[in-house]
Structure formats: structure tokens, C-alpha cells
Design a protein around this motif. Structure first.
Motif, mmCIF file in Angstrom:
data_model
loop_
_atom_site.group_PDB
_atom_site.id
_atom_site.type_symbol
_atom_site.label_atom_id
_atom_site.label_comp_id
_atom_site.label_asym_id
_atom_site.label_seq_id
_atom_site.Cartn_x
_atom_site.Cartn_y
_atom_site.Cartn_z
ATOM 1 N N SER A 755 0.833 -1.208 0.000
ATOM 2 C CA SER A 755 0.000 0.000 0.000
ATOM 3 C C SER A 755 0.866 1.255 0.000
ATOM 4 O O SER A 755 0.604 2.207 -0.747
ATOM 5 C CB SER A 755 -0.913 -0.014 1.226
ATOM 6 N N GLY A 756 1.925 1.268 0.837
ATOM 7 C CA GLY A 756 2.797 2.435 0.880
ATOM 8 C C GLY A 756 3.567 2.625 -0.408
ATOM 9 O O GLY A 756 3.722 3.757 -0.888
ATOM 10 N N THR A 757 4.063 1.528 -0.984
ATOM 11 C CA THR A 757 4.818 1.620 -2.243
ATOM 12 C C THR A 757 3.931 2.119 -3.376
ATOM 13 O O THR A 757 4.361 2.904 -4.230
ATOM 14 C CB THR A 757 5.413 0.249 -2.595
ATOM 15 N N LYS A 758 2.670 1.666 -3.372
ATOM 16 C CA LYS A 758 1.719 2.108 -4.407
ATOM 17 C C LYS A 758 1.508 3.620 -4.329
ATOM 18 O O LYS A 758 1.579 4.324 -5.353
ATOM 19 C CB LYS A 758 0.393 1.382 -4.226
ATOM 20 N N ASP A 759 1.291 4.150 -3.114
ATOM 21 C CA ASP A 759 1.109 5.596 -2.962
ATOM 22 C C ASP A 759 2.371 6.351 -3.344
ATOM 23 O O ASP A 759 2.304 7.431 -3.955
ATOM 24 C CB ASP A 759 0.735 5.916 -1.510
ATOM 25 N N LEU A 760 3.510 5.794 -3.016
ATOM 26 C CA LEU A 760 4.783 6.449 -3.310
ATOM 27 C C LEU A 760 5.015 6.533 -4.820
ATOM 28 O O LEU A 760 5.412 7.577 -5.351
ATOM 29 C CB LEU A 760 5.920 5.680 -2.637
ATOM 30 N N LEU A 761 4.763 5.443 -5.514
ATOM 31 C CA LEU A 761 4.949 5.435 -6.959
ATOM 32 C C LEU A 761 3.967 6.361 -7.656
ATOM 33 O O LEU A 761 4.307 7.045 -8.637
ATOM 34 C CB LEU A 761 4.807 4.000 -7.487
ATOM 35 N N ARG A 762 2.756 6.396 -7.164
ATOM 36 C CA ARG A 762 1.759 7.309 -7.746
ATOM 37 C C ARG A 762 2.202 8.756 -7.595
ATOM 38 O O ARG A 762 2.050 9.571 -8.517
ATOM 39 C CB ARG A 762 0.405 7.113 -7.080
ATOM 40 N N SER A 763 2.757 9.101 -6.423
ATOM 41 C CA SER A 763 3.176 10.492 -6.190
ATOM 42 C C SER A 763 4.412 10.854 -7.006
ATOM 43 O O SER A 763 4.625 12.018 -7.322
ATOM 44 C CB SER A 763 3.460 10.706 -4.700
ATOM 45 N N GLN A 764 5.232 9.867 -7.337
ATOM 46 C CA GLN A 764 6.454 10.147 -8.061
ATOM 47 C C GLN A 764 6.289 10.087 -9.584
ATOM 48 O O GLN A 764 7.020 10.754 -10.312
ATOM 49 C CB GLN A 764 7.549 9.143 -7.655
ATOM 50 N N ILE A 766 2.842 9.451 -11.425
ATOM 51 C CA ILE A 766 1.572 9.895 -12.015
ATOM 52 C C ILE A 766 1.265 11.346 -11.658
ATOM 53 O O ILE A 766 1.008 12.175 -12.526
ATOM 54 C CB ILE A 766 0.421 8.966 -11.558
ATOM 55 N N THR A 767 1.277 11.658 -10.358
ATOM 56 C CA THR A 767 0.905 12.997 -9.923
ATOM 57 C C THR A 767 1.866 13.466 -8.840
ATOM 58 O O THR A 767 2.269 12.686 -7.982
ATOM 59 C CB THR A 767 -0.540 13.022 -9.385
ATOM 60 N N ALA A 768 2.220 14.744 -8.893
ATOM 61 C CA ALA A 768 3.147 15.307 -7.902
ATOM 62 C C ALA A 768 2.367 15.735 -6.663
ATOM 63 O O ALA A 768 2.185 16.925 -6.388
ATOM 64 C CB ALA A 768 3.909 16.479 -8.502
ATOM 65 N N ASP A 769 1.867 14.769 -5.918
ATOM 66 C CA ASP A 769 1.063 15.026 -4.722
ATOM 67 C C ASP A 769 1.945 14.803 -3.495
ATOM 68 O O ASP A 769 2.272 13.663 -3.144
ATOM 69 C CB ASP A 769 -0.136 14.081 -4.701
ATOM 70 N N ALA A 770 2.351 15.900 -2.829
ATOM 71 C CA ALA A 770 3.237 15.795 -1.667
ATOM 72 C C ALA A 770 2.562 15.051 -0.517
ATOM 73 O O ALA A 770 3.209 14.295 0.216
ATOM 74 C CB ALA A 770 3.672 17.186 -1.209
ATOM 75 N N LYS A 771 1.255 15.244 -0.350
ATOM 76 C CA LYS A 771 0.541 14.565 0.736
ATOM 77 C C LYS A 771 0.513 13.068 0.497
ATOM 78 O O LYS A 771 0.690 12.268 1.434
ATOM 79 C CB LYS A 771 -0.885 15.118 0.823
ATOM 80 N N LEU A 772 0.287 12.659 -0.750
ATOM 81 C CA LEU A 772 0.257 11.236 -1.077
ATOM 82 C C LEU A 772 1.638 10.605 -0.889
ATOM 83 O O LEU A 772 1.769 9.485 -0.385
ATOM 84 C CB LEU A 772 -0.211 11.061 -2.529
ATOM 85 N N LYS A 773 2.690 11.344 -1.267
ATOM 86 C CA LYS A 773 4.055 10.837 -1.072
ATOM 87 C C LYS A 773 4.374 10.661 0.403
ATOM 88 O O LYS A 773 4.956 9.649 0.814
ATOM 89 C CB LYS A 773 5.057 11.792 -1.718
ATOM 90 N N SER A 774 3.966 11.644 1.201
ATOM 91 C CA SER A 774 4.232 11.565 2.640
ATOM 92 C C SER A 774 3.512 10.373 3.257
ATOM 93 O O SER A 774 4.081 9.639 4.071
ATOM 94 C CB SER A 774 3.791 12.867 3.314
ATOM 95 N N ARG A 775 2.257 10.154 2.856
ATOM 96 C CA ARG A 775 1.514 9.009 3.398
ATOM 97 C C ARG A 775 2.151 7.687 2.975
ATOM 98 O O ARG A 775 2.241 6.748 3.763
ATOM 99 C CB ARG A 775 0.060 9.061 2.935
ATOM 100 N N GLY A 776 2.622 7.613 1.729
ATOM 101 C CA GLY A 776 3.281 6.393 1.278
ATOM 102 C C GLY A 776 4.539 6.092 2.070
ATOM 103 O O GLY A 776 4.798 4.939 2.448
#
Length: 973
Positions: A755-764, A766-776
Motif C-alpha cells: 500500500s505504501g509503495t503504491k502511494d509512493l509510486l503514484r506520487s512520483q 503519475i501525480t506530484a502530490d506531496a501529501k500522497l508521497k508523505s503518506r506512502g
């Protein structure tokens, strides 16, 4: 070329790991070996000394024993047999020691006290190198001259049952064998039953000469629960019953007029106070050696066992079986075994042992003739020749006996001196590889230091003159010079060098790299000097773009880090390194407390402008919080440093570590005792609940559910293996391996990490979402915490709990509120990580590595996961703090990516300085014997820390920026 600080630091660390690997290849020596490639033969034995006539026959005295049974109990400590509890643990063995026909000794094993090196020592008589610790995981066939090869060559029929390390070391040497894996430490029953089940049929047969039994159950119990576990006594009584069965069978097979048997009870190494082994503490190196045979005199009472070296068993067994002594043996025959033989045979046995040691001495030491032992042997050999002349002339007077006893004493003194001289020659160092590795590491460290102003500037980038260095004339001249030196060394070296065995392509790459680094180093150093700065049209201060004024905290962090590095020059500071980190951590807490008091109490009296001057950071922001929130924050911030001090003091009492006071009972011993299992159960449950509340705050609801179920599974696993109790636990319930419960937890760990890796890859991507990267990032961190909680022993869960609690409080009320910059925060994380490494109970001693965690959830030994889990558990403290640093700096949106680059650079610097200093230290002290038990493990630990830091910095790079800002960081010429 401009390079980001994090990329630059990672590049330096990766090449430092390569340089240290080259240094280690040269530093860990090849053990002392004879220069002869062939093995000893009966035809090569020297003639019996005889003065005044032709040499006497080279006959070997008649063998002392017809059959030999070696019962090797892994991790058998000498106090288990000879100590106060010996009569209770092993009653029959103790009776034979006190009243039987036996000889008893305390055999001293040399570090490293690990199984494979100890088997090598027992069979070759040599002292294995420290690198054998690594080779212990995958033992290759032993090609060196050894007792097993000699026995097989002489036609002896050998049967083996037990640890399959023997099978790997001696393939095709055994007439019959059945090996069991030694690494699956959760099994302490079947691993011994697989040996014992062969005994009845084997002891009834007459088709074998040597029987070797290697029992592993006691060692596995030690790894799981220590030497004071309730499982120790039943296991030792089982071993005692097996010895009684073997002894009875040998007695029943005894035939009048034939050669007697020999039954050997020994251990390969001992067991530390924590149940592990590998170091040089007294319980680890002291093992019992009991020799039982009707050839010995029956004892009248308990005698204090003598002290011998473990390698002394090799020549004793060789001569007792009528075999040549292994060429590389440094042991000396145990004289008491020869007492019942004739004086002529005793002198002949000692002469053969002395001749073998003198030959090895000639091969190992250039000025061997100056050695005291060699001269003593020559004198004894000459006296032996005179005695033989009188003996063959038929002289039977008492004078002949007295002369013979004098020669005997001379031989024994010579053997002791030669054996000691050879033992000091632990190995031959590959100095060329060591120097090459040292040059690489120091070049990289100097570049790292000189680039510090740019790396810690607001741009967080380093300008490396790579292209100009590669196109300069000094670069090509240096390449030619280093290539010439390489050719000169490799063609004139007396011994083979690893660096010389490399292909010319790799050598040229190393030469070009070293030359380029030297040119870059000179270019950066020139740019830093005032004259160089004027040439480039810049001011040195302006080019750095950073204010180098130091606060009190900066001075402490700098002085503490440098002071720790200097302290590693003393072996006592290496042994007790935890005390250094405890002191630095306490001082850090007091300094932070002073900063908090300055901020909140002087803030109350002063103006906003005054506040800006007293804060310890360089990038401060005015406060805009409501008064009530500021009031609560003030008291929580004031309470954080004292609370941290209290936690650290409690954790120090949990696990005694180091060398001097490791034997003192601690809170961990108290909690692990059977009568306090209820207390340990309540404490574990409380810690797991608190871990959940500390970690779940930044996770998604799916990860929160997985974390809760995973922590419940952790408690279930500990209950299954018998560490803690369930409320409905029945006392008669048998203890299991907990495999199902552990795998249940692994499922949730993988789910959280996914789950964390998925959010991290999405933030890096697909979309530059700092909140999503932090949660990942925080979800990956929570998955790591869950894995560590599974691997930690139950009494160590408070260590993990305090780690998370201190991280939460420091991040919320110290680092953010006092606006500490990235460099200060990184160094604090590094200090905390080092201290928590020792809070876990680790030390610079291999014996404190808990290998039992490598088999959590496994039903058989699988090398890769076992190594990974063991390394993760050992370095959990530094790893958790490094990962928290990544998460914390990445969540600081107003200072990222600069903060991340600064943090990565500081981590690289913190690990590079002690590693480079330590390389110089061990090079200077390489001929001192004590470094093998103190400095060599520390060098391995430093290398592992460096590798860990390189991995963290590589992860830093991926976290440093979002896709939208990546273009601004492209490399420029």
C-alpha cells in the motif's frame, strides 16, 4: 558539472563500500599454512634421533587406540560439566570424570567461536582466520591437510552423523553419514534425534574405526533462550544418557589383548551469557574436553581439570591413531595421554610433534632460528639422541630414566614455545590491497569534506570539475605512474596479491578512477583557497553561500562526532562503545533542554526581534499560534528532553552489553525468567498497543486495520513459542515453532508495504502530490515497524516502543518548534540510531548477533531470508532512525528538496569519517593479537553501517523532488 548533494553523497558512499571491500580482502589474512602443497605422509617422518652413528629407524610407535568415538556437543560450556551444576546436569559424565579412567581438560577455543572455524581447528590443528565467520554460511570443501583426510588415506573407516558442515568440509571422506542442517535454530529436538537414531545399530557393528557425532540441540536452545533456560537441563541430561550408552557399548566390545578404545566428549565452542557465540568472552572460549579410555589410570576423586588449547586435540588424536600430524597444525600433543606408554615412545611422540612444528615455523617466520622454541627443540633433539645411544647400549640405570625425564621436559618446553610463536602469526596480510583500498577511501573522504560548503548551501548542489580533470595533463601522468607502480608491485611481490590477480580492465578502471579523484580533489582544494577563489572571480565566503557561525548545539554535535571517532583508537573504547553513545545522548538531551528553556522563557520576557537572535536555528520563522496552544506546547517541549533521558536510562538497564559488565544480570534476564512470564506478557501487550497508537496516525484506514491485526499476530507468535501467555493459556500446552502465526504477520507486513509503495509510486510518477508521497513513506515505515516488532524478542519490545515515542515527541515539539536545520536533525537521528543499536543488547562482538530471528516463520533453513532477517533485526535501531529521517525531511514541504539533500550529505559524512579512521587504525595495529577479538568485528560492523547508509541515501534521491521540479536539477557543465 553540478550534482545534487544527495546524488553526490550516494556516489561517494557506493565507491567507499567498494574501497572498504578491497581493504577487507587484504586485511582478513589467510591463516598460517605450510608452503608445501602436498600432505603429510608416513614416509616423510623423521628418523628417531641417535648420536654417534647412522640415523635410527623412522618407525612410528604402535597406535594407542583401535577405535575412536568423538561426541561433539555444539556450544557445550565447561561449567555445564565441571561447574557446580555438573552433577545435576550430566551425572554419569561427572562420575566418569571423578572416578573413571579418564583425563579432563578445559580446552580453550580461539575466536571466532563459530562452528565451521572450530571444526577446521579440530581437524587441521590450525587457527582459522576471521573471514571464516562469513564462510561459515556456505562451507567449501577443506583442501588443507587434516586429520579426516589422513585417517581415510590410512584406510580408517569413518562414520559421521550430525551437523552437515562436516559433510560439506569433507565430501567423500565418510563411509556412512547423515547430515542435519545447523542453521534452523528453532529445532532443538529432531536435530538431535536424527543423530541418536543411528546409534544402536552403529555401535553393534564392527565395520568402522572412527565414529563422529555432532549434536546441535544445545546450541539451538542457547540461541533461542540463553544458557539459563529451563530447556538446558533436560538437553544436557539427554546428552549424558547418550554418552552412557556409547560408553557401555564400547566396554561390552572390549577384547582382552587388543588395543583399547577412546571416547572423546568435547564442544566446538562455548555459549555467552546471552546464549550466542562468536566472540572471545570466557564462557565462549572455554569448552570441556573429556578423554575416556581403559588405557588411562582410574581416578580416586575429582581433580581440577587442566587447561589445553583446542588445537592440541589434533596431534593427540593423530599420534594416538598412528597417523602423521597435519602439516599446518599449531597444536602440541597432550602429554598426559602418553603417560602409560614407555619413555622411549613418549620421547618419540614428542619428537614427531616437535619436528612438525619446527617445519611449520621455518615456513612461517623468516628468522625462525632466533625463535626460542626452535633453539630449545634443537637442544632437546640432541639430548634425545644421546639418550637413545645409552638406551640402545642396554643401559638400565636410574640415571638413564632421569636423563629421559629431563629430555621430556625439554621437549614440552620447546613445543609450548613453538606453538605460542605460531599462534601469534595469525596470518599474512595483503598489504597492497589494503593500501589501495585505503587510498580510495581517503580520496573520497577528502572530496566529501572539501565539498561540504557547497553541499550544505541553499542550493544543495556540488560543482564537480569532472570534465576538466579528465582532460588535464596530470590525470594522464598519474595514470602512467600508478600503472607502473602496479606492474612493479605485482612482478616483485613475494606473495600473491588479490589486486594483482584482477584483470587489466578492472585495474585500469581503478587506476583511472584514483587519478581522476586526485585531480578533482586538487581542483576543489584550489578553488577553496583564497588565491583560487580570486582566479575564479569569486569570494570564498560568497561561493559557499552559507553562514558558518556555530551555535552551542552545533559545537556539541561536531565535538561529539569527532570525539567518538578518536575514541575508537583504544580497544577498551571499542569494547564499551555503548558507554560513549550513552554519554553523548545524555549530553544532547541536556543541550536541547537548554535550547527549549531559552526559547520559551526568554521569549516570554523579550520581544519578537529578541527571539530571532536567541533561537538556535539559522532559518527561523515568527510564531503565530494562539496563546493556549503555545502554553501547552511549551510544557510538552520542556518535558520532552527529561522524558527522553528517563527512557534512555531505563533502556540501559534492560540489556547489559559490552564486555566488562555483560555478565551482570539485567532487567531482560529478570523478565525472561519463567516466574516473571506474567509480567513480561503484560508489558509486551502494553507495548504493542502503544506501538499501534504511535504508528497508525499517518496511515490509511486499510493499513490501520492491517497494522492492528499484525500486532495481534505478533503477540500470538510470542505466545506460541512460549515467551508470553494468553489469558486462556494452559500450562500443559506444548510449545510450537509459531510458524503459522509468524506467516500470518508477514501477510499484513507485505500488505502495508504494498500500500505504501503504491502511494509512493503514484506520487512520483503519475501525480506530484506531496501529501500522497508523505503518506506512502509513513506507511512503508509502519510496515518496517511491524516487521521489527515481530523479530524483536518479547523483552526488547520496550526498546521499539521508546524509539517510536521519542521520535514522535522530538519531531513534534523539538525539531519543528525550535526550527533545527536539516544538518542538525540528521546528526541527532544518527546519534539516536547508534545508541538504540546498543539499547537492543548489541555490541561490537559477534556473539551478540541473534541468529534465531533469521528463522521466524520458516520451517527449514533458507539462506537469503535468514540472512536478511538477521541483519534487519541486528541493525533495527539505526535503520528505524534513518527511515524516520527520510520520512520527516520529506514531510517538511517548505524545506524539501534542500533539506533532503543536506540530510543525505550529513549521513554520508557521519559514516565516512569513522570508517576511514578505523581503516588506518587496524592497519597500524594489524600485528597485535587482540585486534582479532575486538577490532575485526567492529570493522565488519562499520562496513555494514556504511552499506546501510548508502542504501538510505539512494532512497533519499528518489524522495528529493517531485516530477514537476526535476528539470531544475539537471546536471550542468
Amino acid at each position: 558539472m553540478k550534482v545534487r548533494s544527495s546524488v553526490f553523497a550516494s556516489f561517494i558512499l557506493i565507491f567507499e563500500v567498494i574501497g572498504i571491500a578491497l581493504f577487507l580482502r587484504g586485511f582478513f589474512p589467510v591463516p598460517v599454512k605450510s608452503s608445501f602443497s602436498s600432505k603429510s605422509k608416513l614416509s616423510d617422518l623423521p628418523a628417531e634421533p641417535l648420536t654417534g652413528s647412522a640415523p635410527n629407524s623412522s618407525r612410528l610407535p604402535q597406535p594407542l587406540f583401535k577405535r575412536v568415538v568423538i561426541m561433539l556437543v555444539d556450544a557445550l560450556r565447561e561449567d555445564f560439566v565441571f561447574g557446580p551444576n555438573g552433577r545435576m546436569y550430566m551425572p554419569y559424565t561427572r562420575h566418569v570424570v571423578e572416578r573413571g579412567s579418564s583425563h579432563s581438560f578445559v580446552a580453550k577455543a580461539r575466536p571466532p567461536t563459530v562452528t565451521m572455524p572450530r571444526i577446521k581447528a579440530l581437524t587441521t590443528g590450525s587457527i582459522p582466520g576471521f573471514i571464516d565467520v562469513v564462510m561459515n554460511l556456505n562451507s567449501p570443501a577443506l583442501l588443507e591437510d587434516n586429520l579426516i583426510w589422513q585417517a581415510k588415506t590410512a584406510g580408517k573407516r569413518i562414520v559421521f552423523y550430525g551437523d552437515d558442515t562436516w559433510v560439506r568440509l569433507f565430501p567423500k571422506h565418510f563411509m556412512e553419514y547423515d547430515g542435519t542442517t545447523s542453521f534452523f535454530v528453532s529445532d532443538y529436538t529432531e536435530v538431535d534425534n536424527n543423530v541418536t537414531r543411528h546409534l544402536d545399530s552403529t555401535l553393534k557393528r564392527d565395520d568402522w574405526d572412527i565414529l563422529i557425532l555432532h549434536y546441535l540441540g544445545l546450541d539451538h536452545i542457547g540461541h533461542m533462550s540463553g544458557p539459563y533456560s529451563s530447556l538446558i537441563q533436560p538437553k544436557l541430561m539427554e546428552m549424558d544418557d547418550i554418552l552412557k550408552k556409547i560408553h557401555s557399548a564400547l566396554i561390552s566390545k572390549e577384547v582382552e589383548g587388543s588395543l583399547p578404545y577412546l571416547l572423546v566428549l568435547c564442544g566446538d565452542h562455548g555459549m555467552s551469557e546471552t546464549g550466542s557465540h562468536g566472540g572471545s568472552s570466557e564462557p565462549e572460549v572455554s569448552t570441556p574436553l573429556v578423554l575416556i579410555s581403559p588405557a588411562f589410570k582410574r581416578k580416586a576423586g575429582m581433580e581440577k581439570p587442566g587447561v589445553v588449547e583446542q588445537v592440541d586435540l589434533t596431534p593427540t588424536l593423530a599420534l594416538g591413531l598412528g597417523l602423521p600430524i597435519s602439516q599446518n597444525s599449531v597444536g602440541r600433543v597432550i602429554q598426559s595421554v602418553l603417560e602409560e606408554t614407555s619413555l622411549r615412545d613418549q620421547l618419540r611422540f614428542l619428537h614427531l610433534n616437535g619436528h612438525q612444528l619446527s617445519c611449520l615455523l621455518k615456513d612461517s617466520i623468516s628468522d625462525y632460528e632466533k625463535e626460542v622454541g626452535f633453539e630449545q627443540f634443537r637442544v632437546a633433539e640432541k639430548a634425545h639422541g644421546n639418550w637413545m645411544k645409552l638406551y640402545l647400549e642396554g643401559n638400565t640405570s636410574e640415571v638413564l630414566t632421569n636423563v629421559g625425564k629431563k629430555v621430556l621436559r625439554q621437549y614440552l618446553e620447546a613445543l609450548a614455545a613453538m606453538s605460542a610463536a605460531l599462534s601469534k602469526q595469525l596470518g599474512k596480510y595483503d598489504m597492497y590491497s589494503m593500501i589501495a583500498g585505503m587510498v580510495f577511501v581517503f580520496q573520497l573522504l577528502l572530496v566529501l569534506l572539501l565539498a561540504m560548503p557547497e553541499a550544505l548551501s541553499s542550493a544543495a548542489a556540488v560543482d564537480l570539475p569532472i570534465l576538466s580533470a579528465l582532460l588535464s595533463l596530470p590525470f594522464y601522468l598519474l595514470c602512467l605512474l600508478l600503472a607502473s607502480v602496479h606492474v612493479l608491485v605485482c612482478t616483485s611481490a613475494g606473495s600473491s596479491c588479490y589486486f594483482c590477480s584482477l584483470s587489466w580492465g578492472l585495474v585500469f578502471a581503478a587506476v583511472a578512477f584514483s587519478s581522476a579523484m586526485f585531480c578533482i580533489l586538487v581542483s576543489i582544494a584550489t578553488r577553496r583557497l583564497p588565491l583560487g577563489a580570486k582566479i575564479h572571480g569569486k569570494s570564498p565566503l560568497r561561493s559557499s553561500e552559507v553562514d558558518w557561525s556555530l551555535s552551542e548545539l552545533d559545537v556539541l554535535l561536531l565535538a561529539g562526532t569527532v570525539g567518538h571517532t578518536l575514541s575508537l583508537a583504544a580497544s577498551s573504547f571499542v569494547e564499551e562503545e555503548h558507554q560513549t553513545w550513552y554519554f553523548l545522548l545524555n549530553t544532547l538531551c541536556l543541550t536541547v533542554f537548554q535550547d527549549v528553556c531559552r526559547k520559551y522563557f526568554r521569549e516570554k520576557r523579550g520581544s519578537g526581534d529578541d527571539e530571532e537572535h536567541i533561537l538556535p536555528s539559522k532559518d527561523r520563522h515568527p510564531s503565530a499560534h494562539p496563546k493556549a496552544e503555545i502554553f501547552s506546547e511549551k510544557w510538552l517541549a520542556l518535558a520532552t528532553p527529561p522524558f527522553t533521558l528517563l527512557c534512555c536510562r531505563l533502556l540501559r538497564s534492560l540489556n547489559q552489553t559490552g564486555v566488562q559488565w555483560a555478565h551482570i544480570p539485567d532487567v531482560g534476564h529478570w523478565l525472561n525468567s519463567s516466574e516473571h512470564k506474567v509480567v513480561l506478557s503484560l508489558l509486551s501487550a502494553f507495548c504493542l498497543v502503544l506501538i499501534y497508537f504511535l504508528v497508525q496516525r499517518r496511515c490509511s484506514w486499510v493499513s490501520k486495520v492491517a497494522l492492528a491485526l499484525g500486532l495481534l499476530g505478533v503477540y500470538s507468535y510470542r505466545a506460541a513459542v512460549g515467551n508470553v501467555l494468553f489469558p486462556w493459556h494452559h500450562s500443559g500446552r506444548t510449545m510450537s515453532k509459531g510458524t503459522v502465526e509468524a506467516r500470518f504477520v508477514y501477510v499484513f507486513i507485505l500488505g502495508i508495504l504494498f500500500s505504501g509503495t503504491k502511494d509512493l509510486l503514484r506520487s512520483q510518477i503519475i501525480t506530484a502530490d506531496a501529501k500522497l508521497k508523505s503518506r506512502g513513506l509513513w506507511e512503508i515505515y509502519s510496515g518496517l515497524v511491524l516487521l521489527v516488532s515481530l523479530l524483536f524478542r518479547a523483552h526488547n519490545l520496550p526498546v521499539l516502543c521508546c524509539c517510536l515515542l521519542i521520535q514522535t515527541l522530538m519531531a513534534q515539539f523539538i525539531w519543528k518548534k525550535l526550527h533545527y536545520d536539516a544538518a542538525q536533525t540528521t546528526i541527532m537521528h544518527y546519534w539516536f540510531g547508534q545508541a538504540f543499536f546498543y539499547f537492543q543488547g548489541n555490541s561490537n562482538n559477534i556473539a551478540t548477533v541473534d541468529i534465531s530471528v533469521g528463522f521466524v516463520g520458516l520451517e527449514s533453513y533458507i539462506e537469503a531470508p535468514a540472512i536478511f532477517l538477521t541483519a534487519l533485526s541486528t541493525y533495527a535501531g539505526p535503520l528505524l532512525w534513518a527511515c524516520h529521517l527520510v520520512c520527516y525531511l520529506s514531510s517538511e514541504r517548505d524545506r524539501s528538496p534542500v533539506a533532503v539533500g543536506h540530510g543525505c550529505y550529513c549521513l554520508a559524512l557521519l559514516r565516512s569519517v569513522p570508517a576511514a579512521a578505523y581503516i588506518v587504525l587496524v592497519t597500524v595495529l594489524r600485528y597485535h593479537l587482540f585486534i582479532w577479538s575486538v577490532f575485526s568485528p567492529k570493522l565488519l560492523y562499520e562496513s555494514m553501517h556504511l552499506l546501510l547508509t548508502a542504501g538510505v541515501c539512494l532512497f533519499f534521491i528518489t524522495m528529493e523532488q517531485s516530477p514537476s521540479s526535476s528539470k531544475s536539477w539537471e546536471a550542468k557543465d
